[in-house]
Design a protein around this motif. Sequence first.
Motif, PDB file in Angstrom:
ATOM      1  N   ALA A 204       1.804  69.826  -8.851  1.00 54.57           N
ATOM      2  CA  ALA A 204       1.448  68.515  -8.298  1.00 54.57           C
ATOM      3  C   ALA A 204       0.066  68.561  -7.662  1.00 54.57           C
ATOM      4  CB  ALA A 204       2.490  68.077  -7.282  1.00 54.57           C
ATOM      5  N   GLN A 205      -0.259  69.655  -6.991  1.00 58.59           N
ATOM      6  CA  GLN A 205      -1.580  69.783  -6.381  1.00 58.59           C
ATOM      7  C   GLN A 205      -2.676  69.673  -7.440  1.00 58.59           C
ATOM      8  OE1 GLN A 205      -2.860  73.654  -5.249  1.00 58.59           O
ATOM      9  NE2 GLN A 205      -4.257  72.936  -3.652  1.00 58.59           N
ATOM     10  N   GLU A 206      -2.503  70.346  -8.561  1.00 59.38           N
ATOM     11  CA  GLU A 206      -3.512  70.299  -9.618  1.00 59.38           C
ATOM     12  C   GLU A 206      -3.583  68.916 -10.255  1.00 59.38           C
ATOM     13  OE1 GLU A 206      -2.764  73.513 -12.329  1.00 59.38           O
ATOM     14  OE2 GLU A 206      -2.911  75.031 -10.759  1.00 59.38           O
ATOM     15  N   ALA A 207      -2.429  68.258 -10.399  1.00 58.11           N
ATOM     16  CA  ALA A 207      -2.435  66.904 -10.954  1.00 58.11           C
ATOM     17  C   ALA A 207      -3.214  65.952 -10.051  1.00 58.11           C
ATOM     18  CB  ALA A 207      -1.005  66.409 -11.144  1.00 58.11           C
ATOM     19  N   ILE A 208      -3.064  66.123  -8.739  1.00 58.82           N
ATOM     20  CA  ILE A 208      -3.798  65.287  -7.791  1.00 58.82           C
ATOM     21  C   ILE A 208      -5.291  65.601  -7.850  1.00 58.82           C
ATOM     22  CG2 ILE A 208      -4.101  64.762  -5.338  1.00 58.82           C
ATOM     23  CD1 ILE A 208      -1.032  65.551  -5.140  1.00 58.82           C
ATOM     24  N   ALA A 209      -5.626  66.886  -7.921  1.00 56.90           N
ATOM     25  CA  ALA A 209      -7.037  67.273  -8.011  1.00 56.90           C
ATOM     26  C   ALA A 209      -7.676  66.736  -9.279  1.00 56.90           C
ATOM     27  CB  ALA A 209      -7.166  68.798  -7.959  1.00 56.90           C
ATOM     28  N   HIS A 210      -6.846  66.475 -10.290  1.00 57.47           N
ATOM     29  CA  HIS A 210      -7.343  65.913 -11.546  1.00 57.47           C
ATOM     30  C   HIS A 210      -7.496  64.393 -11.464  1.00 57.47           C
ATOM     31  CE1 HIS A 210      -6.944  64.822 -15.953  1.00 57.47           C
ATOM     32  NE2 HIS A 210      -7.881  65.743 -15.997  1.00 57.47           N
ATOM     33  N   SER A 211      -7.099  63.814 -10.323  1.00 59.50           N
ATOM     34  CA  SER A 211      -7.073  62.357 -10.193  1.00 59.50           C
ATOM     35  C   SER A 211      -7.932  61.874  -9.026  1.00 59.50           C
ATOM     36  CB  SER A 211      -5.625  61.893  -9.996  1.00 59.50           C
ATOM     37  OG  SER A 211      -4.775  62.415 -10.993  1.00 59.50           O
ATOM     38  N   LEU A 212      -9.060  62.511  -8.802  1.00 62.01           N
ATOM     39  CA  LEU A 212      -9.887  62.211  -7.634  1.00 62.01           C
ATOM     40  C   LEU A 212     -10.941  61.138  -7.914  1.00 62.01           C
ATOM     41  CD1 LEU A 212     -10.426  65.764  -6.095  1.00 62.01           C
ATOM     42  CD2 LEU A 212      -8.770  64.019  -5.473  1.00 62.01           C
ATOM     43  N   GLU A 213     -10.545  60.094  -8.633  1.00 59.38           N
ATOM     44  CA  GLU A 213     -11.485  59.020  -8.952  1.00 59.38           C
ATOM     45  C   GLU A 213     -12.754  59.636  -9.554  1.00 59.38           C
ATOM     46  OE1 GLU A 213     -11.835  57.079  -5.169  1.00 59.38           O
ATOM     47  OE2 GLU A 213      -9.968  55.972  -5.434  1.00 59.38           O
ATOM     48  N   ASN A 214     -13.915  59.340  -8.971  1.00 64.01           N
ATOM     49  CA  ASN A 214     -15.170  59.893  -9.509  1.00 64.01           C
ATOM     50  C   ASN A 214     -15.777  60.937  -8.576  1.00 64.01           C
ATOM     51  OD1 ASN A 214     -15.948  58.255  -7.434  1.00 64.01           O
ATOM     52  ND2 ASN A 214     -17.310  56.950  -8.634  1.00 64.01           N
ATOM     53  N   ALA A 215     -14.944  61.533  -7.711  1.00 67.55           N
ATOM     54  CA  ALA A 215     -15.471  62.498  -6.748  1.00 67.55           C
ATOM     55  C   ALA A 215     -16.071  63.719  -7.442  1.00 67.55           C
ATOM     56  CB  ALA A 215     -14.364  62.930  -5.790  1.00 67.55           C
ATOM     57  N   VAL A 216     -15.438  64.181  -8.510  1.00 68.26           N
ATOM     58  CA  VAL A 216     -15.945  65.349  -9.226  1.00 68.26           C
ATOM     59  C   VAL A 216     -17.283  65.032  -9.884  1.00 68.26           C
ATOM     60  CG1 VAL A 216     -15.495  66.965 -11.104  1.00 68.26           C
ATOM     61  CG2 VAL A 216     -13.627  66.265  -9.590  1.00 68.26           C
ATOM     62  N   GLN A 217     -17.391  63.818 -10.426  1.00 61.93           N
ATOM     63  CA  GLN A 217     -18.651  63.430 -11.056  1.00 61.93           C
ATOM     64  C   GLN A 217     -19.788  63.329 -10.043  1.00 61.93           C
ATOM     65  OE1 GLN A 217     -15.727  62.142 -11.635  1.00 61.93           O
ATOM     66  NE2 GLN A 217     -15.359  62.329 -13.836  1.00 61.93           N
ATOM     67  N   TYR A 218     -19.469  62.915  -8.817  1.00 58.45           N
ATOM     68  CA  TYR A 218     -20.497  62.877  -7.774  1.00 58.45           C
ATOM     69  C   TYR A 218     -21.079  64.274  -7.539  1.00 58.45           C
ATOM     70  CZ  TYR A 218     -20.551  58.140  -5.846  1.00 58.45           C
ATOM     71  OH  TYR A 218     -20.775  56.802  -5.649  1.00 58.45           O
ATOM     72  N   VAL A 219     -20.208  65.273  -7.489  1.00 55.27           N
ATOM     73  CA  VAL A 219     -20.690  66.648  -7.300  1.00 55.27           C
ATOM     74  C   VAL A 219     -21.529  67.084  -8.487  1.00 55.27           C
ATOM     75  CG1 VAL A 219     -19.973  69.045  -7.050  1.00 55.27           C
ATOM     76  CG2 VAL A 219     -18.742  67.253  -5.827  1.00 55.27           C
ATOM     77  N   ASP A 220     -21.068  66.748  -9.677  1.00 56.41           N
ATOM     78  CA  ASP A 220     -21.747  67.206 -10.891  1.00 56.41           C
ATOM     79  C   ASP A 220     -23.093  66.502 -11.104  1.00 56.41           C
ATOM     80  OD1 ASP A 220     -22.111  68.507 -13.363  1.00 56.41           O
ATOM     81  OD2 ASP A 220     -21.201  66.826 -14.431  1.00 56.41           O
ATOM     82  N   LEU A 221     -23.110  65.180 -10.913  1.00 54.52           N
ATOM     83  CA  LEU A 221     -24.303  64.408 -11.261  1.00 54.52           C
ATOM     84  C   LEU A 221     -25.248  64.175 -10.088  1.00 54.52           C
ATOM     85  CD1 LEU A 221     -22.592  61.709 -13.534  1.00 54.52           C
ATOM     86  CD2 LEU A 221     -23.752  63.809 -14.249  1.00 54.52           C
ATOM     87  N   GLU A 222     -24.702  64.045  -8.887  1.00 57.70           N
ATOM     88  CA  GLU A 222     -25.541  63.737  -7.735  1.00 57.70           C
ATOM     89  C   GLU A 222     -25.592  64.874  -6.717  1.00 57.70           C
ATOM     90  OE1 GLU A 222     -24.892  59.993  -5.932  1.00 57.70           O
ATOM     91  OE2 GLU A 222     -24.670  58.903  -7.810  1.00 57.70           O
ATOM     92  N   HIS A 223     -24.828  65.936  -6.973  1.00 60.47           N
ATOM     93  CA  HIS A 223     -24.814  67.101  -6.069  1.00 60.47           C
ATOM     94  C   HIS A 223     -24.451  66.693  -4.644  1.00 60.47           C
ATOM     95  CE1 HIS A 223     -26.634  69.208  -9.409  1.00 60.47           C
ATOM     96  NE2 HIS A 223     -27.633  68.329  -9.416  1.00 60.47           N
ATOM     97  N   SER A 224     -23.495  65.765  -4.531  1.00 59.49           N
ATOM     98  CA  SER A 224     -23.034  65.319  -3.220  1.00 59.49           C
ATOM     99  C   SER A 224     -21.512  65.241  -3.222  1.00 59.49           C
ATOM    100  CB  SER A 224     -23.624  63.950  -2.863  1.00 59.49           C
ATOM    101  OG  SER A 224     -23.173  62.961  -3.769  1.00 59.49           O
ATOM    102  N   VAL A 225     -20.941  65.451  -2.050  1.00 64.59           N
ATOM    103  CA  VAL A 225     -19.490  65.389  -1.897  1.00 64.59           C
ATOM    104  C   VAL A 225     -19.121  64.027  -1.342  1.00 64.59           C
ATOM    105  CG1 VAL A 225     -17.474  66.376  -0.735  1.00 64.59           C
ATOM    106  CG2 VAL A 225     -19.326  67.870  -1.525  1.00 64.59           C
ATOM    107  N   ARG A 226     -18.267  63.303  -2.056  1.00 61.72           N
ATOM    108  CA  ARG A 226     -17.845  61.988  -1.592  1.00 61.72           C
ATOM    109  C   ARG A 226     -17.033  62.107  -0.314  1.00 61.72           C
ATOM    110  NH1 ARG A 226     -14.666  58.025  -5.279  1.00 61.72           N
ATOM    111  NH2 ARG A 226     -14.375  57.188  -3.183  1.00 61.72           N
ATOM    112  N   ARG A 227     -17.252  61.183   0.582  1.00 57.60           N
ATOM    113  CA  ARG A 227     -16.493  61.110   1.823  1.00 57.60           C
ATOM    114  C   ARG A 227     -15.806  59.752   1.889  1.00 57.60           C
ATOM    115  NH1 ARG A 227     -16.470  66.424   3.065  1.00 57.60           N
ATOM    116  NH2 ARG A 227     -18.591  67.283   3.150  1.00 57.60           N
TER     117      ARG A 227
END
Length: 402
Positions: A204-227
């Motif tokens: 379940a933890q991994e499924a949730i981590a896979h469902s973080l809206e666009n937070a992962v893309q923010y790290v990848d494309l903008e090098h920032s962590v969403r808050r």
Amino acid sequence: MIGTASPTPLAGLRVIDLSTSLGTYTGRLLADLGADVIKVEPPGGAPERHTPPLTEDGASLSFAFTEAGKRSVVLDGHEIGGQIEQLDRLLDTAQVLLTSEGPSRLRQRGLHPDDVTRKHPKLVHVSVSPFGLTGPWADRPASDLTLLAAGGLLALAGDTDLPPVRAWGNQTSIIAGVHAAAATLIAVLVLEASGQGQTVDVSAQEAIAHSLENAVQYVDLEHSVRRRAGSGPIEAGTGLFECSDGWIYLVGGLGGLPLAWEAITNWLQKNGVPEAAQLHEPRWLERRWRRSEEAVRTFRNLFERFATQRTKQELYEEGQSRGISIAPVSTPEDLLASPQLLDRQFFQPITVNGQTLAFPGSPYRFEGMHIAPGSPPPSPGTDTRTVLDALRATDATTHCKE
């Protein structure tokens, strides 16, 4: 198991559901697709039958939602000569087993995948658990709150200067259930092609981590962590805005780019907001300025002066016609009255303890098939005799052939 002429996609597939609240939504999704899902409950029924909110006569609405379309069997060792033996015989007739506990608890119950695979090599064992079957946290206790936190989703919800806020309902079971159902279908295809079962290990933890809206893309494309940003917008032109009968959600930019800015500005000017002309100034094309408190406040004042004179439906239709990403914030009443959902017969009436309730239907269709929530959730053990009699009949037939 699944023929080309089947009345439903999973007709002929049997699922034995031994899950707790964490995995039970998986069985509901499979039941909607036509699988014969048999919920095995303890004497007196599963504890989830008493989870609020409740109807006036004490029926759990969440349990009714997850158990619609399933059958209920209560295995009483004193009556049938041993639960384990009877469960093994039941698993011999199934293609899928669904559990939702950690490895130690499964081993105590004789349901660890190692044990199940040894006895039933052609069975697909879908194990939904808080943290998966391996790793240092495999047997760590968990709740919906702690799983949302461990998966990262909790960090995105709430006001910036306050503690995070848990989303209503048991969201982790829904997220994990969707992931588990998709994995189950893949494993069933493998079973049909090869005749071999397998263990599907869903964390379940991994499924949730896979469902973080666009937070992962923010790290990848903008090098920032969403808050978490709370209910207010972090950028002018994007966020929730009040209108005459509720709220709408407007997206003026994406990824820091003002994609709809000109269209929004022209829309306001042509509809009696002359002060909107200032939005054409070059500074509004600068990301830093649009994310300033002054810019956010200025835009909100201008847009809500316009929006509060219109309904969310009017704003939705006008904005969409201009190529602007805008959507009404629908209440439950709005959804029940939605012309689109009504036309597609999305909500299905199901009677629970004599009361007819509107159940959300399935978000997909198969041509020529009826895909929807099935029968009302059964009372504890309603189908015990039918299922056990069928097992005895099968045993008798086998003995006669021998």
